[in-house]
Design a protein around this motif. Structure first.
Motif, short mmCIF file in Angstrom:
data_model
loop_
_atom_site.label_atom_id
_atom_site.label_comp_id
_atom_site.label_asym_id
_atom_site.label_seq_id
_atom_site.Cartn_x
_atom_site.Cartn_y
_atom_site.Cartn_z
N SER A 1 -7.96 13.85 2.42
CA SER A 1 -8.00 13.95 3.88
C SER A 1 -6.80 13.29 4.55
N ILE A 2 -5.93 12.67 3.76
CA ILE A 2 -4.75 12.01 4.32
C ILE A 2 -3.82 13.04 4.94
N ARG A 3 -3.33 12.75 6.14
CA ARG A 3 -2.42 13.66 6.83
C ARG A 3 -1.01 13.56 6.24
N PRO A 4 -0.24 14.65 6.29
CA PRO A 4 1.12 14.65 5.71
C PRO A 4 2.00 13.54 6.27
N GLU A 5 1.89 13.26 7.58
CA GLU A 5 2.75 12.22 8.16
C GLU A 5 2.40 10.83 7.61
N GLN A 6 1.16 10.63 7.23
CA GLN A 6 0.78 9.35 6.64
C GLN A 6 1.41 9.19 5.25
N GLU A 7 1.40 10.28 4.49
CA GLU A 7 2.04 10.24 3.18
C GLU A 7 3.54 10.01 3.32
N GLU A 8 4.15 10.66 4.30
CA GLU A 8 5.60 10.48 4.51
C GLU A 8 5.92 9.05 4.88
N LEU A 9 5.06 8.43 5.67
CA LEU A 9 5.27 7.03 6.03
C LEU A 9 5.24 6.14 4.80
N MET A 10 4.29 6.36 3.89
CA MET A 10 4.21 5.56 2.68
C MET A 10 5.43 5.78 1.79
N ARG A 11 5.92 7.03 1.74
CA ARG A 11 7.13 7.29 0.95
C ARG A 11 8.34 6.59 1.55
N SER A 12 8.39 6.52 2.89
CA SER A 12 9.52 5.86 3.53
C SER A 12 9.57 4.37 3.20
N TYR A 13 8.41 3.81 2.87
CA TYR A 13 8.34 2.41 2.45
C TYR A 13 8.52 2.25 0.94
N ALA A 14 8.81 3.36 0.26
CA ALA A 14 8.97 3.37 -1.20
C ALA A 14 7.71 2.86 -1.89
N ALA A 15 6.56 3.22 -1.36
CA ALA A 15 5.29 2.77 -1.92
C ALA A 15 5.00 3.50 -3.23
N THR A 16 4.48 2.77 -4.20
CA THR A 16 4.10 3.37 -5.46
C THR A 16 2.77 4.13 -5.29
N VAL A 17 2.42 4.91 -6.30
CA VAL A 17 1.14 5.64 -6.27
C VAL A 17 -0.02 4.66 -6.16
N TRP A 18 0.07 3.55 -6.90
CA TRP A 18 -0.98 2.52 -6.86
C TRP A 18 -1.13 1.96 -5.46
N THR A 19 -0.02 1.65 -4.83
CA THR A 19 -0.05 1.09 -3.47
C THR A 19 -0.62 2.11 -2.48
N THR A 20 -0.21 3.35 -2.63
CA THR A 20 -0.71 4.40 -1.73
C THR A 20 -2.22 4.53 -1.84
N TYR A 21 -2.73 4.47 -3.06
CA TYR A 21 -4.18 4.60 -3.24
C TYR A 21 -4.93 3.38 -2.72
N THR A 22 -4.47 2.20 -3.08
CA THR A 22 -5.20 0.99 -2.68
C THR A 22 -5.11 0.72 -1.18
N LYS A 23 -3.99 1.07 -0.57
CA LYS A 23 -3.81 0.77 0.85
C LYS A 23 -4.27 1.90 1.78
N MET A 24 -4.34 3.12 1.26
CA MET A 24 -4.61 4.22 2.17
C MET A 24 -5.68 5.18 1.64
N ARG A 25 -5.46 5.78 0.48
CA ARG A 25 -6.33 6.87 0.03
C ARG A 25 -7.76 6.41 -0.27
N LEU A 26 -7.89 5.29 -0.97
CA LEU A 26 -9.24 4.84 -1.33
C LEU A 26 -10.05 4.47 -0.09
N LYS A 27 -9.40 3.85 0.86
CA LYS A 27 -10.10 3.51 2.10
C LYS A 27 -10.52 4.77 2.84
N ALA A 28 -9.63 5.77 2.86
CA ALA A 28 -9.95 7.02 3.53
C ALA A 28 -11.07 7.78 2.83
#
Length: 273
Positions: free
Chosen positions: A156-183
């Motif tokens: 359910s994560i929006r594309p702009e949210q994913e782009e923001l995480m990529r701009s921070y050079a976030a790893t897959v683990w960080t993306t999941y723990t900080k955003m996807r799992l909560k969502a």
């Protein structure tokens, strides 16, 4: 009555639930009276007994019903937790790769095509272990709603949210723990609330196949002895409903504690709920 009127005036869910429960109970008692004293149906108690007599039987056999209900509840909880863990892992794995999702989805969906009432005796006949069979059946009915609903939340994560995480050079683990799992938590709890009553039902079905204990065994024995145990049978039905409701409420409470940001859990304007 004053408190109930206040609840209803404020649109309280608690007041509405109480009103519905009272209405259903009164309708039950009225229907039983009609069947027994107006329609004069043969063996009316076997069709729909008086509620107050069912409650009396429940009180008289409370220790037995509570003991056997606890056995059913315990097995269903174990299976529910195992099924939840399997569903969560499947959802995360499928969210990591579209190819994996397309590969696993048909098999996951196909696994649910077999009805519980048909699978339970097959599983019990193979394993010959009532406790393990109950656990496996509860897990079987749990993993699918959890996997599907959590996967929907992970995606359910929006594309702009994913782009923001990529701009921070976030790893897959960080993306999941900080955003996807909560969502995914609202979807996860939606699946859990669907699975909780099903886990109880699956355990009871296994008990009907010949388990030595559990609320399903009392249910079957009450049917076997016919009219002399009709109130005991209806007592087991009420206990089964209560067990399923308790499990559902526990999941709902956990959802309220772990996802307080959801709109239905936010305080309303003026400080009310």
């Amino acid at each position: 009555m004053i408190l109930l009127s206040e609840w209803l005036r404020k649109g309280s869910p608690g007041g509405i639930i109480v009103l519905w429960v009272v209405g259903v109970l009164m309708l039950w008692e009225a229907a039983a009276w009609y069947i027994a004293d107006v329609a004069h149906v043969l063996a009316p108690a076997s069709k729909l007994p008086y509620l107050h007599l069912v409650i009396e039987a429940l009180i008289n056999h409370w220790s037995t019903l509570a003991e056997q209900g606890a056995i059913t509840f315990g097995n269903s909880i174990t299976g529910f937790l195992i099924g939840t863990a399997v569903g969560v892992v499947l959802a995360i794995v499928m969210s990591l790769s579209r190819a994996v999702e397309l590969t696993l989805s048909p098999y996951i969906i196909a696994s649910q095509m077999v009805p519980i009432i048909g699978l339970a005796p097959i599983l019990y006949g193979i394993i010959h272990d009532p406790a393990l069979s109950r656990v496996l059946m509860a897990g079987y009915v749990t993993f699918f709603p959890v996997a599907i609903n959590m996967l929907r939340g992970l995606q359910s994560i929006r594309p702009e949210q994913e782009e923001l995480m990529r701009s921070y050079a976030a790893t897959v683990w960080t993306t999941y723990t900080k955003m996807r799992l909560k969502a995914s938590l609202p979807g996860l709890f939606a699946g859990l609330k669907l699975s909780a009553p099903l886990a109880i039902t699956a355990s009871i079905i296994v008990e009907l196949m010949g388990a030595p204990n559990g609320i399903g065994v009392l249910m079957l024995s009450s049917l076997y002895y016919g009219s002399s145990q009709v109130y005991m049978f209806w007592s087991t039905i009420l206990i089964s409903v209560v067990i399923g409701l308790i499990w559902f409420l526990l999941v709902t409470l956990a959802e309220r504690l772990l996802t307080p940001w959801q709109p239905e859990f936010r305080p309303k304007e003026g400080g009310g709920r």
